[in-house]
Design a protein around this motif. Structure first.
Motif, PDB file in Angstrom:
ATOM      1  N   VAL A 195      37.821  16.605  40.503  1.00 17.92           N
ATOM      2  CA  VAL A 195      37.094  15.712  39.741  1.00 17.92           C
ATOM      3  C   VAL A 195      36.865  15.652  38.235  1.00 17.92           C
ATOM      4  CG1 VAL A 195      34.993  15.010  39.301  1.00 17.92           C
ATOM      5  CG2 VAL A 195      36.015  15.255  41.484  1.00 17.92           C
ATOM      6  N   LEU A 196      37.432  17.217  37.706  1.00 16.87           N
ATOM      7  CA  LEU A 196      36.888  17.749  36.266  1.00 16.87           C
ATOM      8  C   LEU A 196      37.678  17.742  35.022  1.00 16.87           C
ATOM      9  CD1 LEU A 196      33.316  19.754  36.979  1.00 16.87           C
ATOM     10  CD2 LEU A 196      33.518  17.272  36.556  1.00 16.87           C
ATOM     11  N   GLY A 197      39.045  18.174  35.652  1.00 15.39           N
ATOM     12  CA  GLY A 197      40.383  18.717  35.467  1.00 15.39           C
ATOM     13  C   GLY A 197      39.837  20.395  34.784  1.00 15.39           C
ATOM     14  N   THR A 198      39.105  20.960  34.314  1.00 15.49           N
ATOM     15  CA  THR A 198      38.739  21.541  34.363  1.00 15.49           C
ATOM     16  C   THR A 198      37.717  22.626  34.813  1.00 15.49           C
ATOM     17  OG1 THR A 198      40.656  22.282  31.736  1.00 15.49           O
ATOM     18  CG2 THR A 198      38.841  23.905  32.067  1.00 15.49           C
ATOM     19  N   VAL A 199      37.648  24.049  35.437  1.00 15.37           N
ATOM     20  CA  VAL A 199      36.271  24.613  36.130  1.00 15.37           C
ATOM     21  C   VAL A 199      36.940  25.962  35.781  1.00 15.37           C
ATOM     22  CG1 VAL A 199      35.013  25.011  38.481  1.00 15.37           C
ATOM     23  CG2 VAL A 199      37.046  22.413  37.669  1.00 15.37           C
ATOM     24  N   GLN A 200      35.405  26.153  35.742  1.00 19.42           N
ATOM     25  CA  GLN A 200      35.328  28.368  35.336  1.00 19.42           C
ATOM     26  C   GLN A 200      35.091  28.831  37.144  1.00 19.42           C
ATOM     27  OE1 GLN A 200      36.565  30.954  33.010  1.00 19.42           O
ATOM     28  NE2 GLN A 200      35.459  32.167  33.876  1.00 19.42           N
ATOM     29  N   GLY A 201      35.945  29.425  37.720  1.00 21.94           N
ATOM     30  CA  GLY A 201      35.606  29.787  38.821  1.00 21.94           C
ATOM     31  C   GLY A 201      34.804  30.921  39.672  1.00 21.94           C
ATOM     32  N   ASN A 202      34.830  32.088  38.285  1.00 21.39           N
ATOM     33  CA  ASN A 202      34.707  33.515  39.029  1.00 21.39           C
ATOM     34  C   ASN A 202      33.199  33.719  38.110  1.00 21.39           C
ATOM     35  OD1 ASN A 202      35.486  33.705  36.410  1.00 21.39           O
ATOM     36  ND2 ASN A 202      36.668  34.660  37.085  1.00 21.39           N
ATOM     37  N   LYS A 203      31.732  32.722  38.085  1.00 26.56           N
ATOM     38  CA  LYS A 203      31.243  33.169  37.173  1.00 26.56           C
ATOM     39  C   LYS A 203      29.799  33.148  38.718  1.00 26.56           C
ATOM     40  CE  LYS A 203      28.080  34.419  33.843  1.00 26.56           C
ATOM     41  NZ  LYS A 203      28.150  36.589  33.406  1.00 26.56           N
ATOM     42  N   HIS A 204      29.795  34.429  39.563  1.00 24.95           N
ATOM     43  CA  HIS A 204      28.695  34.656  40.227  1.00 24.95           C
ATOM     44  C   HIS A 204      27.678  35.777  40.452  1.00 24.95           C
ATOM     45  CE1 HIS A 204      32.363  33.284  43.320  1.00 24.95           C
ATOM     46  NE2 HIS A 204      31.849  31.890  42.194  1.00 24.95           N
ATOM     47  N   LYS A 205      27.968  36.317  39.615  1.00 27.38           N
ATOM     48  CA  LYS A 205      26.583  37.845  39.036  1.00 27.38           C
ATOM     49  C   LYS A 205      26.363  38.249  38.038  1.00 27.38           C
ATOM     50  CE  LYS A 205      28.636  40.458  42.868  1.00 27.38           C
ATOM     51  NZ  LYS A 205      28.981  42.070  43.128  1.00 27.38           N
ATOM     52  N   VAL A 206      25.663  37.956  37.500  1.00 24.36           N
ATOM     53  CA  VAL A 206      24.779  38.570  36.217  1.00 24.36           C
ATOM     54  C   VAL A 206      24.779  40.020  36.281  1.00 24.36           C
ATOM     55  CG1 VAL A 206      23.676  36.018  35.856  1.00 24.36           C
ATOM     56  CG2 VAL A 206      22.290  38.479  36.695  1.00 24.36           C
ATOM     57  N   GLY A 207      24.191  40.621  35.182  1.00 25.28           N
ATOM     58  CA  GLY A 207      23.815  41.945  34.220  1.00 25.28           C
ATOM     59  C   GLY A 207      22.522  41.826  35.197  1.00 25.28           C
TER      60      GLY A 207
END
Length: 344
Positions: free
Chosen positions: A203-215
């Motif tokens: 649907v979107l074309g470009t997707v960032q797929g691995n930001k599942h955690k924060v510090g």
């Protein structure tokens, strides 16, 4: 406080409780959520108290129509409109920038964005419309425990802490919604779910797929990115390969305590299970396993006394990404490999 179980013909009564500022758990296609009037700061604060949830862990705002979304969010981009058209109602939560002072910081965890979702559950959509307000919708469990897929799970965790539970039977999907951040330059998946990365990319074309955690010092933009989640009292250990199950069962048979074992039917059928090992079927495939994962963990938590739960791992793609995201957090990264437990 008495916690009432509302039937589907008592939606008006459940909606009245929400309008009074009380907490009512509600069904979705993913897991049960804990509802409170999202525009009532005091009611929202009680959600954190009931769950034992950290105050910087933002809440999802659950809505029944796009008009409500447009009251709170900044003007919707064409991409966001396309996501809504494609996936709502459904298992996709969308993070959007807010209009100034549109929602309390208590809802947003102090951020200028909020996560919105329209679930694919007719009873809950009716509940929201009847109440006339959007509702916050974190999972209706004690913070850190497996998410509830039955009204009984909610009652176990929150009885006496909330006004009621709208019971619509077992949920269909079994893992929480996919969360995509549309407030960034590149759309970013913050939590995988039933709507997969490939579907979003279509649907979107470009997707960032691995930001599942924060510090440790960061404020998460979505639930599940910072704090321990989905953990039963027993230690969960992931068995990555079918060939490792025999070693896991052999190890379990040598223990003085009971051990739980969660796997698909084809794997269970091939194992010679010792008397001290209790099995729980994850069905035929990753879709069934995703549906049954939390129910299985709660089964061992509530009905048996096991010290360890060996649980089948799957390939980390498609729906498997959502399953493994939850299972890894439940296990704290512990895997069973070559007759020993290892952190990965």
């Amino acid at each position: 406080m008495e916690t009432k179980i509302y039937t589907l013909d008592q939606i008006d009564e459940a909606a009245a409780a929400l309008k009074k500022g009380q907490l009512v758990a509600f069904p979705t296609e993913t897991v049960y959520g804990l509802g409170a009037d999202a525009t009532n700061v005091e009611a929202v604060s009680h959600v954190y108290e009931a769950k034992g949830r950290p105050s910087d862990n933002p809440l999802i705002v659950t809505i029944a129509d796009v008009a409500t979304l447009e009251k709170f969010a900044q003007p919707l981009s064409d991409q966001v409109k396309l996501l809504i058209k494609t996936f709502w109602p459904g298992s996709l939560t969308i993070i959007l920038p807010l209009k100034k002072d549109a929602l309390s910081k208590t809802v947003t965890g102090g951020l200028d964005t909020a996560a919105f979702r329209m679930p694919a559950n007719a009873a809950t959509l009716s509940l929201i419309r009847t109440a006339g307000v959007p509702i916050v919708g974190p999972s209706a469990n004690t913070s850190g425990k497996p998410s509830p897929t039955l009204a009984e799970h909610v009652y176990h965790d929150l009885k006496g802490k909330i006004a009621g539970i709208l019971d619509d039977g077992p949920t269909d999907v079994g893992v929480e919604s996919t969360i995509i951040d549309m407030s960034t330059d590149v759309p970013t998946i913050l939590r995988p779910g039933a709507v997969t990365e490939d579907q979003l990319a279509d649907v979107l074309g470009t997707v960032q797929g691995n930001k599942h955690k924060v510090g440790a010092n960061e404020t998460p933009k979505a639930p599940g990115m910072k704090y321990k989640h989905y953990a039963p009292d027993a230690q969960v250990e992931i068995v990555d390969h079918p060939s490792d199950f025999k070693a896991a069962v052999d190890w379990a048979g040598q223990q003085a305590t009971k051990v739980g074992l969660m796997a698909t039917d084809d794997i269970l059928a091939k194992l010679d299970v010792p008397a001290n090992v209790e099995t729980y079927s994850l069905g035929a495939d990753v879709a069934a396993a995703s549906h049954l994962l939390f129910a299985g963990l709660r089964h061992f938590d509530l009905e048996t006394e096991v010290a360890t739960i060996f649980t089948q791992g799957f390939s980390n793609d498609g729906l498997g990404a959502a399953y493994m995201n939850r299972l890894n957090k439940s296990a704290g990264g512990v895997h069973f490999t070559n007759n020993k437990s290892v952190d990965k």
